[in-house]
Every structure is written in structure tokens, then in C-alpha cells.
Motif scaffolding. Structure first.
Motif, PDB file in Angstrom:
ATOM      1  N   ALA A  33      87.035  46.094   4.314  1.00 52.98           N
ATOM      2  CA  ALA A  33      87.899  46.122   5.502  1.00 52.98           C
ATOM      3  C   ALA A  33      89.372  45.998   5.142  1.00 52.98           C
ATOM      4  CB  ALA A  33      87.510  45.004   6.465  1.00 52.98           C
ATOM      5  N   ALA A  34      89.667  45.343   4.019  1.00 58.60           N
ATOM      6  CA  ALA A  34      91.061  45.154   3.611  1.00 58.60           C
ATOM      7  C   ALA A  34      91.134  45.025   2.101  1.00 58.60           C
ATOM      8  CB  ALA A  34      91.665  43.921   4.283  1.00 58.60           C
ATOM      9  N   VAL A  35      92.275  45.409   1.551  1.00 52.78           N
ATOM     10  CA  VAL A  35      92.525  45.311   0.114  1.00 52.78           C
ATOM     11  C   VAL A  35      93.870  44.635  -0.091  1.00 52.78           C
ATOM     12  CG1 VAL A  35      93.041  46.622  -1.991  1.00 52.78           C
ATOM     13  CG2 VAL A  35      91.113  47.293  -0.555  1.00 52.78           C
ATOM     14  N   ALA A  36      93.935  43.740  -1.077  1.00 49.77           N
ATOM     15  CA  ALA A  36      95.189  43.090  -1.451  1.00 49.77           C
ATOM     16  C   ALA A  36      95.483  43.397  -2.914  1.00 49.77           C
ATOM     17  CB  ALA A  36      95.093  41.581  -1.248  1.00 49.77           C
ATOM     18  N   ILE A  37      96.762  43.617  -3.216  1.00 50.51           N
ATOM     19  CA  ILE A  37      97.164  43.929  -4.585  1.00 50.51           C
ATOM     20  C   ILE A  37      98.262  42.969  -5.015  1.00 50.51           C
ATOM     21  CG2 ILE A  37      98.098  45.688  -6.136  1.00 50.51           C
ATOM     22  CD1 ILE A  37      96.903  47.804  -4.311  1.00 50.51           C
ATOM     23  N   ASP A  38      97.979  42.196  -6.073  1.00 51.14           N
ATOM     24  CA  ASP A  38      98.924  41.238  -6.653  1.00 51.14           C
ATOM     25  C   ASP A  38      99.175  41.608  -8.099  1.00 51.14           C
ATOM     26  OD1 ASP A  38      99.266  38.927  -4.597  1.00 51.14           O
ATOM     27  OD2 ASP A  38      97.091  39.181  -4.675  1.00 51.14           O
ATOM     28  N   LYS A  39     100.120  40.885  -8.712  1.00 53.62           N
ATOM     29  CA  LYS A  39     100.307  40.966 -10.156  1.00 53.62           C
ATOM     30  C   LYS A  39      99.789  39.675 -10.780  1.00 53.62           C
ATOM     31  CE  LYS A  39     101.673  43.656 -12.395  1.00 53.62           C
ATOM     32  NZ  LYS A  39     102.887  44.267 -12.939  1.00 53.62           N
ATOM     33  N   ALA A  40      99.091  39.811 -11.922  1.00 55.33           N
ATOM     34  CA  ALA A  40      98.631  38.677 -12.713  1.00 55.33           C
ATOM     35  C   ALA A  40      99.120  38.912 -14.132  1.00 55.33           C
ATOM     36  CB  ALA A  40      97.116  38.550 -12.667  1.00 55.33           C
ATOM     37  N   GLY A  41     100.317  38.445 -14.448  1.00 50.93           N
ATOM     38  CA  GLY A  41     100.936  38.781 -15.718  1.00 50.93           C
ATOM     39  C   GLY A  41     101.333  40.250 -15.721  1.00 50.93           C
ATOM     40  N   ASP A  42     100.847  40.967 -16.731  1.00 48.18           N
ATOM     41  CA  ASP A  42     101.135  42.397 -16.820  1.00 48.18           C
ATOM     42  C   ASP A  42     100.063  43.241 -16.139  1.00 48.18           C
ATOM     43  OD1 ASP A  42     103.422  41.884 -18.280  1.00 48.18           O
ATOM     44  OD2 ASP A  42     102.376  41.958 -20.207  1.00 48.18           O
ATOM     45  N   LYS A  43      99.052  42.605 -15.601  1.00 48.37           N
ATOM     46  CA  LYS A  43      97.926  43.321 -14.999  1.00 48.37           C
ATOM     47  C   LYS A  43      97.995  43.273 -13.478  1.00 48.37           C
ATOM     48  CE  LYS A  43      94.759  42.412 -18.854  1.00 48.37           C
ATOM     49  NZ  LYS A  43      94.611  43.816 -19.275  1.00 48.37           N
ATOM     50  N   TYR A  44      97.243  44.156 -12.857  1.00 53.35           N
ATOM     51  CA  TYR A  44      97.083  44.140 -11.409  1.00 53.35           C
ATOM     52  C   TYR A  44      95.865  43.291 -11.044  1.00 53.35           C
ATOM     53  CZ  TYR A  44     100.431  47.964 -10.926  1.00 53.35           C
ATOM     54  OH  TYR A  44     101.567  48.725 -10.934  1.00 53.35           O
ATOM     55  N   LEU A  45      96.008  42.484 -10.012  1.00 49.69           N
ATOM     56  CA  LEU A  45      94.888  41.733  -9.460  1.00 49.69           C
ATOM     57  C   LEU A  45      94.552  42.353  -8.112  1.00 49.69           C
ATOM     58  CD1 LEU A  45      92.918  39.304  -9.397  1.00 49.69           C
ATOM     59  CD2 LEU A  45      94.745  37.995  -8.285  1.00 49.69           C
ATOM     60  N   VAL A  46      93.374  42.954  -8.011  1.00 51.36           N
ATOM     61  CA  VAL A  46      92.952  43.628  -6.785  1.00 51.36           C
ATOM     62  C   VAL A  46      91.875  42.782  -6.102  1.00 51.36           C
ATOM     63  CG1 VAL A  46      91.993  45.727  -5.786  1.00 51.36           C
ATOM     64  CG2 VAL A  46      93.474  45.865  -7.797  1.00 51.36           C
ATOM     65  N   THR A  47      92.062  42.546  -4.809  1.00 54.76           N
ATOM     66  CA  THR A  47      91.108  41.760  -4.019  1.00 54.76           C
ATOM     67  C   THR A  47      90.609  42.610  -2.861  1.00 54.76           C
ATOM     68  OG1 THR A  47      92.286  39.714  -4.568  1.00 54.76           O
ATOM     69  CG2 THR A  47      90.760  39.633  -2.707  1.00 54.76           C
ATOM     70  N   ALA A  48      89.303  42.611  -2.659  1.00 52.76           N
ATOM     71  CA  ALA A  48      88.689  43.379  -1.571  1.00 52.76           C
ATOM     72  C   ALA A  48      88.030  42.425  -0.581  1.00 52.76           C
ATOM     73  CB  ALA A  48      87.652  44.361  -2.119  1.00 52.76           C
ATOM     74  N   GLN A  49      88.311  42.616   0.692  1.00 59.06           N
ATOM     75  CA  GLN A  49      87.646  41.835   1.754  1.00 59.06           C
ATOM     76  C   GLN A  49      86.467  42.666   2.258  1.00 59.06           C
ATOM     77  OE1 GLN A  49      88.947  41.183   6.153  1.00 59.06           O
ATOM     78  NE2 GLN A  49      89.986  39.584   4.982  1.00 59.06           N
ATOM     79  N   VAL A  50      85.261  42.170   2.025  1.00 60.55           N
ATOM     80  CA  VAL A  50      84.035  42.906   2.316  1.00 60.55           C
ATOM     81  C   VAL A  50      83.329  42.276   3.510  1.00 60.55           C
ATOM     82  CG1 VAL A  50      81.785  43.631   1.413  1.00 60.55           C
ATOM     83  CG2 VAL A  50      83.788  43.585  -0.087  1.00 60.55           C
ATOM     84  N   ILE A  51      82.871  43.121   4.427  1.00 60.85           N
ATOM     85  CA  ILE A  51      82.198  42.658   5.645  1.00 60.85           C
ATOM     86  C   ILE A  51      80.752  42.270   5.338  1.00 60.85           C
ATOM     87  CG2 ILE A  51      81.446  43.335   7.958  1.00 60.85           C
ATOM     88  CD1 ILE A  51      83.817  45.275   8.015  1.00 60.85           C
ATOM     89  N   ASP A  52      80.317  41.156   5.896  1.00 57.76           N
ATOM     90  CA  ASP A  52      78.903  40.751   5.825  1.00 57.76           C
ATOM     91  C   ASP A  52      78.229  41.231   7.114  1.00 57.76           C
ATOM     92  OD1 ASP A  52      76.420  39.579   5.771  1.00 57.76           O
ATOM     93  OD2 ASP A  52      77.129  37.601   5.158  1.00 57.76           O
ATOM     94  N   GLU A 105     104.692  40.619  -2.555  1.00 57.12           N
ATOM     95  CA  GLU A 105     106.142  40.795  -2.700  1.00 57.12           C
ATOM     96  C   GLU A 105     106.500  41.160  -4.146  1.00 57.12           C
ATOM     97  OE1 GLU A 105     110.075  38.454  -0.925  1.00 57.12           O
ATOM     98  OE2 GLU A 105     108.152  37.436  -1.095  1.00 57.12           O
ATOM     99  N   GLU A 106     105.770  40.581  -5.095  1.00 55.02           N
ATOM    100  CA  GLU A 106     106.033  40.852  -6.511  1.00 55.02           C
ATOM    101  C   GLU A 106     105.753  42.312  -6.861  1.00 55.02           C
ATOM    102  OE1 GLU A 106     104.801  39.064 -10.916  1.00 55.02           O
ATOM    103  OE2 GLU A 106     103.726  38.427  -9.121  1.00 55.02           O
ATOM    104  N   VAL A 107     104.623  42.837  -6.389  1.00 53.75           N
ATOM    105  CA  VAL A 107     104.278  44.234  -6.634  1.00 53.75           C
ATOM    106  C   VAL A 107     105.291  45.147  -5.944  1.00 53.75           C
ATOM    107  CG1 VAL A 107     102.565  46.043  -6.202  1.00 53.75           C
ATOM    108  CG2 VAL A 107     101.825  43.788  -6.973  1.00 53.75           C
ATOM    109  N   ALA A 108     105.684  44.789  -4.723  1.00 51.05           N
ATOM    110  CA  ALA A 108     106.625  45.616  -3.963  1.00 51.05           C
ATOM    111  C   ALA A 108     107.982  45.677  -4.659  1.00 51.05           C
ATOM    112  CB  ALA A 108     106.774  45.074  -2.547  1.00 51.05           C
ATOM    113  N   LYS A 109     108.425  44.576  -5.253  1.00 45.94           N
ATOM    114  CA  LYS A 109     109.712  44.566  -5.949  1.00 45.94           C
ATOM    115  C   LYS A 109     109.652  45.399  -7.226  1.00 45.94           C
ATOM    116  CE  LYS A 109     111.440  40.118  -4.236  1.00 45.94           C
ATOM    117  NZ  LYS A 109     111.783  38.722  -4.595  1.00 45.94           N
ATOM    118  N   GLU A 110     108.508  45.379  -7.871  1.00 48.21           N
ATOM    119  CA  GLU A 110     108.332  46.148  -9.106  1.00 48.21           C
ATOM    120  C   GLU A 110     108.247  47.646  -8.839  1.00 48.21           C
ATOM    121  OE1 GLU A 110     104.490  46.388 -11.586  1.00 48.21           O
ATOM    122  OE2 GLU A 110     105.622  44.750 -12.502  1.00 48.21           O
ATOM    123  N   GLY A 111     107.667  47.994  -7.674  1.00 52.61           N
ATOM    124  CA  GLY A 111     107.516  49.404  -7.308  1.00 52.61           C
ATOM    125  C   GLY A 111     106.084  49.710  -6.927  1.00 52.61           C
TER     126      GLY A 111
END
Length: 395
Positions: A33-52, A105-111
């Protein structure tokens, strides 16, 4: 012989008519239903919200489980992180019903280019989901907050964003195709609405959060993020955000305080608003004129004023014109301070004089900062409510 030929053609094409060659059963999919994208160091951290499905179906009888769960993983690239999640998810993630994308915000500032490339390239993603930026908090934390009334947090985020845009105005509901259009057009830069958590963030992740009259934490939209191409460079406050929506002709209903003649204020509810932006060149220099026409009702009176007197109504209209001009000027002043055209003024100048635009486009942001903008406001009061005189006047 002719019949035999037609029969052979039919036999050859029958296998191609099958519509189930790539089918996937519902019990084999994890609907995201939703996805979040963060930075974890030099890597991307992707989170998925899954419906039960067992917790949101009409026949669900509870059981103490949350209606959604989240899965996260890291990767050098977005798609890599998504596929790594299959090591923890019981089913393959299915993104065709995606409602919200939350970018930190971190990902958005990076591009955002890397993020958007994956989302536009993968055919499983549609273009009708909304994109927001998490402010002062990780994007993954937004997806972990359980919400009242709407069981699925992503649905709450979507409906709340649409409602606040229509009824309040300092937010914008931007979908993928609109964002890409702003990124790829000359003389325009994109904006996105910010989202944060109001309250106790850790307790907002528990089932207790939705069992209380006053939840521990709530999701809250706040302010508009300003981008220079794909990079976040600043934020508009509430007043500046409302001015942005007025200029973009994106206000259908909102409210605001207007000063009375002596002291106190009254609240007007804008019921209709239309903005036209016109561009022209004078001696080779671009200029913009903004014409805003609004109609409103008086919603609340907190001052002494005679609403039966036409002169009082005209004073209210004049004061509202001044307030409107100030709101728009404040927004433009902030955009000029950030050095980016977020209103599409460049596109207006391009339409007004395509030949002149060729010499302006390469240095448009600098031209925008120096360009005069004149605002013309025409505000009319249509109704004063069911009571002509406020009880304050009687007292």
C-alpha cells in the motif's frame, strides 16, 4: 480446402488468445500500500507497508493483529533492496495497488532521479500514487504509525492529503506523472507536501494507538518542499504554501482571518477562486501579472461590525484583497530567495513569446529572481451567514 485453411489459422491462433498465461493468484501476493525510501549510509533503505487481508476484510473478527506490516531491506539500488526483501516476506511484493510513496528528506536533498527512474521504468507501478517528503523523521517511521478510522495507514495518508488540499490549501497532492512533468519542463520546478508525526512516535507503532480516543501519535501534513530539479533545497511555511496554491489555481476552498476596521478579526471561507497568470516582455524584460478572483462567505465574526451596512462589506472585501496580495507576495518572495521558479512562470513567458524564451531559458532562475510580478486581487463577499449581527455588537 478453404474451410480447412481457416481451421488451421484458428488452431494456430487459439494459444495466443489465452489471457491467463501470466496470472498470479491473490494468495501468492503481498499487496503493497505504501513505500518509504531512506538512506542508510551509502545504501538505500526501502520499506514496504503490506496489507494483511485477514485483518481488513469485511468478515474479519479481530484477533489483536495490526492491519498492516512492514518489511525493510538495504541495497546499493532501489530494485536491489526490493528484491532482497523476498528473504523475509512470505510472498512476492505486488506494487500495482501502491497508494503512497514517502521519500525521506535526506534522499530528497541528495536527489530523486535514481528513485524515480525505478518507479517509472517498472511496469508494475502505476502513475496514480501520491508522493510526499518526510520531514524531521525517517520515511520508514511514517509507514509504521497505525492510524484511527482508516485501518490502512496508506489509505489514511491518501485521503487526508486529498481532503486537506481541497479544504485547507497549504498542501499539494502530487502524483508521479505530475512530478515527472515538472522535472522535465523548462521554466518550472517541482514541489511536494511534507509529512511528519505529531506525538509519541514509538507508541504510535503499537495497536494501542488506535484503541485510544486520543492516539499517542498522528500523521500530519505540514508545509511544502521546494525542489531545484530533483533536489530538495528548502521549505515553504503554511502562509507561503497557501500562496503557492493560489498562484497555481489550486484553491477550491479554504479559510483565513481578515482584520476588522477597529480591532479583532473575522473569518472568511473561500468558496470559489480562479487565478490567471499572464506573461509579457517589455523592452526585452519578462513580467508577470497575476489576476485572482475569489468569492467567499463570512464564517465567523470576532469583532464589532455591522454586516447589514454595504460599506462594511466593501471594507471587508478591500481588506481581503490586501491580505490576498500579501499572501501571494510572501510566497513569491520566498521562492525568489530560494532562487527557483516553482510556479511555472517560465512556461507562461514561453507561451507569450517563444522567440524571446530561447534567450531566457538557459538562465531562467536568475531572470525569475529579478522579474517584476504584479498581483491583482478581486474579492467578493457572497453571504454573511444566517445571523446578520454578531452578538458581540449587542453586548
Amino acid at each position: 480446402m478453404k474451410k480447412l485453411s481457416w481451421l488451421l489459422i484458428i488452431v494456430v491462433f487459439i494459444p495466443l488468445l489465452s489471457g491467463c498465461w501470466n496470472r498470479r493468484e491473490l494468495n501468492e501476493l503481498a499487496i503493497v500500500a505504501a513505500v518509504a525510501i531512506d538512506k542508510a549510509g551509502d545504501k538505500y533503505l526501502v520499506t514496504a507497508q503490506v496489507i494483511d487481508p485477514s485483518q481488513v476484510s469485511t468478515n474479519a473478527n479481530g484477533g489483536g493483529r495490526a492491519p498492516v506490516t512492514t518489511y525493510s531491506d538495504k541495497g546499493d539500488h532501489i530494485f536491489e533492496a526490493v528484491r532482497r526483501m523476498t528473504t523475509t516476506t512470505p510472498r512476492k511484493l505486488y506494487f500495482s495497488h501502491l497508494q503512497m510513496l514517502v521519500i525521506s528528506e535526506e534522499v530528497a536533498k541528495e536527489g530523486m532521479n535514481n528513485t524515480l527512474d525505478f518507479l517509472t521504468r517498472d511496469p508494475e507501478f502505476r502513475n496514480d500514487f501520491y508522493i510526499v517528503v518526510s520531514r524531521d523523521i525517517k520515511a520508514s517511521q511514517i509507514l509504521k504509525n497505525l492510524t484511527s478510522i482508516e485501518k490502512i495507514p496508506a489509505h489514511k495518508m491518501r485521503s487526508s492529503l486529498e481532503t486537506s488540499e481541497k479544504a485547507w490549501a497549504p498542501t499539494v497532492a502530487i502524483q508521479m506523472d505530475e512530478l515527472i512533468s515538472a522535472l522535465t519542463s523548462d521554466g518550472n520546478n517541482p514541489v511536494l507536501t511534507g509529512i511528519s508525526i505529531k506525538g509519541d512516535e514509538p507508541d504510535g507503532q503499537t495497536i494501542d494507538n488506535v484503541e485510544r480516543i486520543e492516539p499517542y501519535a498522528r500523521l500530519k501534513y505540514k508545509n511544502i518542499a521546494v525542489f531545484k530539479k530533483d533536489k530538495l533545497i528548502g521549505w515553504l511555511n503554511e502562509k507561503e504554501s497557501k500562496g503557492y496554491n493560489y498562484i497555481k489555481n489550486n484553491v477550491s476552498n479554504t479559510v483565513g482571518p481578515i482584520p476588522c476596521e477597529k480591532k479583532g478579526e473575522l473569518i472568511v471561507e473561500v468558496i470559489r477562486s480562479k487565478t490567471k497568470v499572464k506573461g509579457k516582455l517589455i523592452n526585452g524584460q519578462p513580467r508577470i501579472d497575476i489576476y485572482i478572483s475569489s468569492e467567499a462567505n463570512i464564517a465567523e465574526v470576532a469583532c464589532q461590525i455591522d454586516l447589514t451596512d454595504p460599506k462594511s462589506i466593501r471594507k471587508i472585501e478591500n481588506n481581503t484583497d490586501k491580505v490576498n496580495v500579501d499572501v501571494l507576495q510572501t510566497s513569491i518572495k520566498k521562492a525568489k530567495k530560494l532562487g527557483v521558479d516553482i510556479y511555472g512562470f517560465g512556461e507562461v513567458i514561453h507561451r507569450a513569446d517563444p522567440k524571446a524564451w530561447k534567450s531566457l531559458r538557459n538562465n531562467w532562475d536568475q531572470e525569475f529572481v529579478q522579474m517584476p510580478v504584479t498581483i491583482h486581487s478581486n474579492f467578493k463577499i457572497r453571504r454573511t451567514g444566517t445571523v446578520n449581527q454578531s452578538f458581540l455588537k449587542k453586548e
